[in-house]
Design a protein around this motif. Structure first.
Motif, mmCIF file in Angstrom:
data_model
loop_
_atom_site.group_PDB
_atom_site.id
_atom_site.type_symbol
_atom_site.label_atom_id
_atom_site.label_comp_id
_atom_site.label_asym_id
_atom_site.label_seq_id
_atom_site.Cartn_x
_atom_site.Cartn_y
_atom_site.Cartn_z
ATOM 1 N N THR A 1 48.818 28.014 46.788
ATOM 2 C CA THR A 1 49.333 28.773 46.778
ATOM 3 C C THR A 1 49.077 29.045 45.633
ATOM 4 O OG1 THR A 1 50.922 27.911 47.981
ATOM 5 C CG2 THR A 1 51.678 29.696 46.489
ATOM 6 N N LEU A 2 49.183 28.810 44.241
ATOM 7 C CA LEU A 2 49.607 28.665 43.142
ATOM 8 C C LEU A 2 48.155 29.331 42.853
ATOM 9 C CD1 LEU A 2 51.071 28.450 39.977
ATOM 10 C CD2 LEU A 2 49.507 26.580 39.560
ATOM 11 N N VAL A 3 46.885 29.179 43.143
ATOM 12 C CA VAL A 3 45.788 29.750 42.745
ATOM 13 C C VAL A 3 45.851 30.785 43.651
ATOM 14 C CG1 VAL A 3 42.928 29.502 43.785
ATOM 15 C CG2 VAL A 3 44.573 27.573 42.576
ATOM 16 N N TRP A 4 46.166 31.466 44.658
ATOM 17 C CA TRP A 4 45.991 32.416 45.565
ATOM 18 C C TRP A 4 47.069 33.551 44.603
ATOM 19 C CZ3 TRP A 4 47.737 29.933 51.031
ATOM 20 C CH2 TRP A 4 46.474 29.193 51.189
ATOM 21 N N ARG A 5 48.052 33.118 43.913
ATOM 22 C CA ARG A 5 49.156 34.029 43.810
ATOM 23 C C ARG A 5 48.900 34.408 42.083
ATOM 24 N NH1 ARG A 5 55.249 33.103 43.579
ATOM 25 N NH2 ARG A 5 55.365 34.253 42.434
ATOM 26 N N TRP A 6 47.880 33.672 41.227
ATOM 27 C CA TRP A 6 46.878 33.756 39.638
ATOM 28 C C TRP A 6 46.326 34.804 40.567
ATOM 29 C CZ3 TRP A 6 45.863 28.326 38.476
ATOM 30 C CH2 TRP A 6 46.949 27.559 37.865
ATOM 31 N N ILE A 7 45.273 34.942 41.833
ATOM 32 C CA ILE A 7 44.552 36.086 42.268
ATOM 33 C C ILE A 7 45.494 37.191 42.153
ATOM 34 C CG2 ILE A 7 43.238 36.499 43.292
ATOM 35 C CD1 ILE A 7 42.091 33.327 42.955
ATOM 36 N N ALA A 8 46.549 37.035 42.593
ATOM 37 C CA ALA A 8 46.871 38.648 43.262
ATOM 38 C C ALA A 8 47.606 38.628 41.951
ATOM 39 C CB ALA A 8 48.432 38.301 44.196
ATOM 40 N N GLU A 9 47.724 38.516 40.446
ATOM 41 C CA GLU A 9 48.718 38.956 40.049
ATOM 42 C C GLU A 9 47.085 39.457 38.598
ATOM 43 O OE1 GLU A 9 51.965 39.124 38.619
ATOM 44 O OE2 GLU A 9 53.041 38.139 39.660
ATOM 45 N N GLY A 10 46.241 39.344 39.236
ATOM 46 C CA GLY A 10 45.198 39.652 38.039
ATOM 47 C C GLY A 10 45.021 38.484 37.011
ATOM 48 N N PHE A 11 45.360 37.659 36.911
ATOM 49 C CA PHE A 11 45.347 36.708 35.792
ATOM 50 C C PHE A 11 43.984 35.929 35.617
ATOM 51 C CE2 PHE A 11 49.935 35.213 36.162
ATOM 52 C CZ PHE A 11 49.997 35.758 35.067
ATOM 53 N N ILE A 12 43.016 35.919 36.947
ATOM 54 C CA ILE A 12 41.287 35.227 36.995
ATOM 55 C C ILE A 12 40.695 36.254 36.815
ATOM 56 C CG2 ILE A 12 40.525 33.464 38.168
ATOM 57 C CD1 ILE A 12 42.891 32.754 37.204
ATOM 58 N N THR A 13 39.780 36.491 36.273
ATOM 59 C CA THR A 13 38.538 36.875 36.014
ATOM 60 C C THR A 13 37.341 36.532 36.963
ATOM 61 O OG1 THR A 13 38.125 36.026 33.620
ATOM 62 C CG2 THR A 13 39.773 38.689 34.405
ATOM 63 N N GLU A 14 36.346 37.216 36.714
ATOM 64 C CA GLU A 14 35.123 36.312 38.106
ATOM 65 C C GLU A 14 33.871 35.317 36.451
ATOM 66 O OE1 GLU A 14 33.527 39.269 40.052
ATOM 67 O OE2 GLU A 14 34.517 38.885 41.659
ATOM 68 N N LYS A 15 33.650 34.982 36.815
ATOM 69 C CA LYS A 15 32.617 33.854 35.996
ATOM 70 C C LYS A 15 31.581 34.277 37.363
ATOM 71 C CE LYS A 15 35.400 31.255 32.930
ATOM 72 N NZ LYS A 15 35.993 29.653 32.680
ATOM 73 N N GLN A 16 30.156 33.975 36.465
ATOM 74 C CA GLN A 16 28.604 34.162 36.905
ATOM 75 C C GLN A 16 28.531 32.639 37.284
ATOM 76 O OE1 GLN A 16 25.529 35.340 34.385
ATOM 77 N NE2 GLN A 16 24.128 35.805 36.390
ATOM 78 N N GLY A 17 28.045 33.253 39.026
ATOM 79 C CA GLY A 17 28.434 32.160 39.731
ATOM 80 C C GLY A 17 29.524 31.097 40.455
ATOM 81 N N PHE A 18 30.400 31.747 40.246
ATOM 82 C CA PHE A 18 31.719 30.998 40.790
ATOM 83 C C PHE A 18 32.622 31.737 41.598
ATOM 84 C CE2 PHE A 18 30.223 28.546 36.697
ATOM 85 C CZ PHE A 18 30.569 27.241 37.081
ATOM 86 N N THR A 19 33.371 31.965 42.256
ATOM 87 C CA THR A 19 34.514 32.075 43.425
ATOM 88 C C THR A 19 35.327 32.611 42.035
ATOM 89 O OG1 THR A 19 35.834 30.801 44.185
ATOM 90 C CG2 THR A 19 33.806 31.937 45.616
ATOM 91 N N LEU A 20 36.222 33.702 43.030
ATOM 92 C CA LEU A 20 37.896 33.647 41.758
ATOM 93 C C LEU A 20 38.896 32.069 42.082
ATOM 94 C CD1 LEU A 20 38.778 37.503 42.439
ATOM 95 C CD2 LEU A 20 38.001 36.186 40.107
ATOM 96 N N GLU A 21 38.283 31.904 43.484
ATOM 97 C CA GLU A 21 39.402 31.274 43.801
ATOM 98 C C GLU A 21 39.081 29.558 43.045
ATOM 99 O OE1 GLU A 21 40.752 28.839 47.649
ATOM 100 O OE2 GLU A 21 39.915 30.826 47.357
ATOM 101 N N GLN A 22 37.462 29.286 42.906
ATOM 102 C CA GLN A 22 37.139 28.076 41.805
ATOM 103 C C GLN A 22 37.167 28.246 40.315
ATOM 104 O OE1 GLN A 22 32.713 28.695 42.568
ATOM 105 N NE2 GLN A 22 32.597 26.830 44.306
ATOM 106 N N VAL A 23 37.158 29.272 39.924
ATOM 107 C CA VAL A 23 37.701 29.923 38.526
ATOM 108 C C VAL A 23 39.087 29.271 38.751
ATOM 109 C CG1 VAL A 23 37.992 31.116 36.730
ATOM 110 C CG2 VAL A 23 36.229 31.710 37.805
ATOM 111 N N ALA A 24 39.999 29.566 39.255
ATOM 112 C CA ALA A 24 41.518 28.972 39.445
ATOM 113 C C ALA A 24 41.392 28.058 39.080
ATOM 114 C CB ALA A 24 42.194 30.008 40.557
ATOM 115 N N GLU A 25 41.337 27.194 40.433
ATOM 116 C CA GLU A 25 41.052 26.387 40.628
ATOM 117 C C GLU A 25 40.575 25.182 38.996
ATOM 118 O OE1 GLU A 25 38.695 25.303 44.339
ATOM 119 O OE2 GLU A 25 40.063 25.471 45.248
#
Length: 942
Positions: free
Chosen positions: A454-478
């Protein structure tokens, strides 16, 4: 405290600015910015914001601050929010058009109207950009004109180190440390220690948990056994030369030319060489307090030779990975700080308030209990709050006022500054891009159990997570989540899974930490929490709103008595009979979470369709949930959480949600065509019995799917077998793409297709759970090629030794749950060096002898074994199952089937004695739970 607070505000603001810069860059690259002068203004504004962002990062790194910088940072925060809102609204209006279903003249006029509207939006956007650019430039120029040099005060005030009081606390004031200190002393200087090499203990815990106090007490108790002793504190940004000098002065203060040398006259290497030379033949005890980084530890430990004189090193840190890094050798061990018990918490409170337990004022009992509950065993919090109350008159009114200041953002008692200081150090040590993620935890109510997903999905929805090469947004947030756990900022917990029989990861936030985050969030207008206070004025811009257990505040949201036009997220928790307003004028809302809201009154489900920027729609554990038929019009939706709502039938339009990444609930009935939802990464649990018989064809099209949960509920028919084969066919295709986690909950039975038909094997699979009857044989697809498999939960009719060897060769397995009916005739033996990463292991063989351990499994912390004692005795010759070899064990559960007449039966006592003898040989004193399942000697049954 001003400097720390300023760093917090500015640090969080740099996190706000980053996504805006990214969106500006993206916008500049698109064709619809070619309107005259707009592209130029965007370029100018982007450069302006980049300069501002650099200035903000510089401010965040500084130790001192001023009110001017604070006001400017607040201006920039609001400007960044407004700019992002303007970009989001513009791109929506230009990019999204309703389906064109008209023909002829009407179609012509509609197209003309749409072109005029787009032109209108472009002109309006151009004007907004111009105004925002002017505001940014004006604010920046004003700051330059009136700037006073940062840190520019003629009088410097050195802040008091909050660790000092822990170093000099009187012994009679210590509470709850006798057990921990005895345990550490026993493992440091106890009898029969296995080696004479240097031994390191890392005391790990959150800020304020008592690490320094515990280390100091151990140090004072055993220092007389050593020829050289020293106690030095590091810091967040240590001056290593000064630290090494301090260490040298303490251990070498009885001679040499140290007193003739000037501080700073030696290089780090020279000091390390002097220390090593002095300590090489000494039995020394050194405490290194408050280590923040691995690099700091690496430098310090270079000065502490690993001689053969049983020297000891104690280090304290609030960062788990640093503690583990310091204890990589066999001689090292970690001591994890535990909260004080309820009884010890009360003792400490009474000592610090100078009250006697027998004569404590009756009218203050409730406040005392509230303080102890809120502090939740955190020593610093208890000491701070109790010491503050000790200065107040012992009246209910005065103590209530002091207690209420904990929640107040404006009237905080000066005695609470030490808590803020400790927590601020942890906060300011975070990278800029993680700080908003931490502040976001203040959205959740006190003592809330927060699911990691839940926390990870909400961080992504809020736009707090930016992409890193080789990783998904969810992996970065985790990775952010686990870093918060690593830094002891949140408390990791295992929560009851919403979908499976096993627990899943989550966290809770200590009340004291939560109060700190709420205070900081309010100060910088990050979050408005309606908690025991009035509704904000209509002129206040609310960016995020959280309401918990308060129907009146929830009603204020319904009636729009506040200015909600800038709202980005709404979280309403555990409110009953809330009526969702028929019109939701929330143009930039991204998150709508109504977790636990009972008997929701959604008069018009279509009201949600006006939330065209919505990314997260959460109804977990809510009742009365109704989804709009045209939910497919919410083009930006990333997550729909229906778990615990009872909603199973999904609108047909849902298949149009091209950006949807997570669709979760129970027994979901997917409409035909869901294979078009190309972004889906997590799906389930879907009811394979009630979906179309061709559901597997759609499922196979979800090439990005990472997590899948399915269930079969019905009766065993030829149709059911067809459905299972359809699922297996889709798994074969998905296994070669991105599939990571699969859960199959089969209430029907059968399913032999899952044993041999998974080909090619799912090489990226990390988790497989099959809840059903026993597989008739060990699955062929489980082999050493599953290099990423960390979690396996299956039932197998018979486990042969060759199958156990296959499992032992899985390089990443951490959680293994095996239920077997039979084992090899000569039993099963887990070989030495096997399962190097395994942390949790359950092996249940209720009608057989179970298995035994030769050794290895160095990481295993949790063990659950089920076996028949009589068959174990006849197969292995004893009940010495080898538990004594599992040196990291902390929790043991044994379920023993045996012929017995009751709890006093000598046979049961003999089993307990054998097991206890093995457990006593383990270093971590694990908890042991032995449960007997008795069979009558006459009947031979339970």
């Amino acid at each position: 405290m001003g400097g720390v607070e300023e760093k917090i505000m500015v640090g969080a603001l740099t996190g706000v600015m980053s996504p805006v810069l990214g969106k500006l860059t993206s916008l500049i690259e698109k064709k619809y910015t070619e309107l005259k002068k707009v592209r130029k203004k965007l370029e100018q504004l982007r450069k302006e914001l980049m300069a501002i962002n650099l200035a903000l990062e510089k401010l965040a790194a500084m130790e001192s601050s001023d009110a001017q910088a604070k006001a400017w940072a607040a201006e920039m925060r609001e400007l960044a929010y407004d700019l992002e809102d303007s970009i989001d609204l513009f791109t929506h209006h230009v990019d999204h058009e309703p389906p064109d279903t008209t023909t002829g003249v009407k179609r012509f006029f509609l197209r003309m109207i749409r072109k005029l509207k787009k032109l209108h939006y472009r002109h309006r956007f151009a004007q907004e950009i111009k105004e925002l650019h002017d505001l940014a430039n004006e604010s920046y120029q004003r700051r330059k004109r009136y700037r006073i040099e940062e840190g520019g005060s003629s009088i410097s005030h050195a802040e008091i180190d909050p660790r000092l009081q822990a170093l000099y606390v009187e012994v009679e004031k210590l509470v709850g440390l006798q057990g921990p200190s005895q345990e550490i002393i026993g493992r440091l200087v106890g009898e029969n220690l296995p080696t004479e090499r240097r031994r390191v203990v890392a005391i790990v815990g959150s800020g304020g948990s008592g690490k320094t106090t515990l280390a100091k007490q151990v140090y004072e108790k055993i220092r007389g056994q050593f020829s050289c002793v020293a106690f030095v504190s590091v810091s967040q940004k240590p001056n290593m030369n000064s630290l090494l000098w301090e260490l040298l002065s303490q251990i070498g203060s009885h001679g040499g030319d140290l007193g003739l040398m000037a501080i700073g006259s030696c290089s780090d290497k020279q000091l390390i060489d002097r220390l090593r030379s002095h300590l090489e033949n000494q039995r020394y005890l050194v405490v290194i307090d408050d280590v923040w980084t691995k690099s700091a530890w690496e430098t310090i430990q270079c000065a502490l030779p690993n001689n053969g004189h049983t020297s000891k090193v104690i280090m304290t840190t609030r960062i788990n990975s640093v503690g583990q890094f310091s204890c990589t050798s066999d001689e090292g061990f970690i001591y994890q700080m535990k909260p004080l018990s309820r009884n010890d918490s009360e003792k400490l409170f009474l000592k610090r308030t100078l009250c006697d337990e027998d004569n404590f004022p009756v009218q203050l009992e409730g406040i005392k209990n509230e303080v102890i509950e809120k502090c939740d065993g955190l020593p610093l919090a208890i000491v701070t709050l109790a010491s503050m109350l000790a200065t107040k008159p012992r009246t209910e009114e005065e103590w209530e006022r002091a207690l209420n200041s904990i929640h107040s953002m404006h009237e905080k008692d000066s005695g609470l500054e030490v808590i803020d200081k400790i927590l601020s150090l942890s906060y300011s040590d975070l990278p800029h891009n993680m700080r908003n993620c931490l502040l976001y935890l203040s959205t959740f109510p006190e003592d809330h159990m927060i699911y990691k997903d839940t926390l990870v999905w909400r961080w992504i929805a809020e736009g707090f997570i930016t992409e890193k090469q080789g990783f998904t947004l969810e992996q970065v947030a985790e990775s952010y989540f686990y870093e918060f756990v690593n830094r002891s900022l949140v408390q990791p917990i295992s929560l009851r899974s919403r979908y499976e029989t096993r627990s899943e990861g989550g966290c809770r936030v200590h009340d004291i930490v939560l109060n700190f985050l709420i205070s900081r969030s309010a100060e910088e207008n990050f979050l408005t929490m309606l908690y025991g206070q009035g509704v904000p004025s209509s002129d206040q811009r609310i960016r995020r709103l959280s309401v918990s257990d308060n129907p009146e505040h929830a009603l204020a949201v319904s009636r729009a008595t506040m200015n909600l036009s800038h709202l980005r997220s709404v979280s309403i928790y555990n409110v009953g009979d809330w009526t969702m307003p028929p019109v939701l004028d929330l143009p930039v809302l991204r998150v709508l979470d109504l977790e636990g809201c009972r008997d929701l009154r959604i008069v018009d489900p279509d009201c949600i369709l006006s939330l065209f920027h919505l990314r997260y729609l959460g109804f977990r554990s809510a009742s009365g949930v109704v989804l709009p038929d045209q939910i497919g019009n919410l083009h930006y939706l990333q997550t729909i959480d229906l778990s615990g709502t009872g909603v199973t039938q999904l609108p047909e339009s849902i298949v149009r949600l091209k950006r949807l990444m997570h669709l979760v609930g129970q027994r979901l009935i997917m409409p035909d065509g869901f294979g078009n939802m190309e972004s889906l990464q997590e799906l389930g649990t879907i009811d394979c019995w009630k979906c179309s018989i061709n559901f597997g064809e759609d499922l196979a099209l979800l090439s990005r799917l990472r997590v899948l949960r399915v269930t079969f509920i019905g009766v065993e028919t030829s149709d059911m077998e067809t459905r299972k084969k359809s699922l297996m066919s889709s798994l074969c295709k998905l296994g070669g793409n991105n599939l990571r986690r699969v859960t199959i909950n089969d209430h029907v039975g059968g399913g032999e297709c899952f044993v041999d038909s998974w080909n090619p094997p799912p090489c990226l699979l990390q988790k497989f759970i099959h809840i059903s009857q026993y597989f008739s044989r060990f699955p062929k697809w489980i082999s050493s090629c599953l290099c990423d498999l960390t979690h396996l939960d299956i039932k197998v009719e018979k486990m042969e030794r060759e199958y156990l060897r296959i499992l032992e060769d899985l390089p990443a397995i951490r959680l293994l749950y095996l239920f077997v009916k039979q084992v090899s005739e000569d039993g099963l033996i887990i070989s030495r060096g096997a399962f190097r990463c395994l942390r949790r292991f359950e092996f249940c063989n209720i009608d057989g002898p179970g298995l035994i351990f030769e050794g290895g499994m160095r990481m295993l912390e949790w063990l659950r074994l089920g076996f028949d004692a009589d068959k174990a005795q006849s197969t292995y010759g004893s009940l010495e199952v080898g538990i004594q070899h599992l040196s990291s064990l902390k929790h043991i559960v044994l379920i023993v089937w045996m012929i017995s007449e009751g709890s006093n039966d000598p046979a049961e006592e003999a089993v307990k004695s054998v097991i206890s003898g093995q457990v006593k040989m383990l270093p971590n004193c694990p908890t042991v739970d032995i449960r007997f399942r008795r069979r009558s000697r006459l009947a031979g049954t339970e």
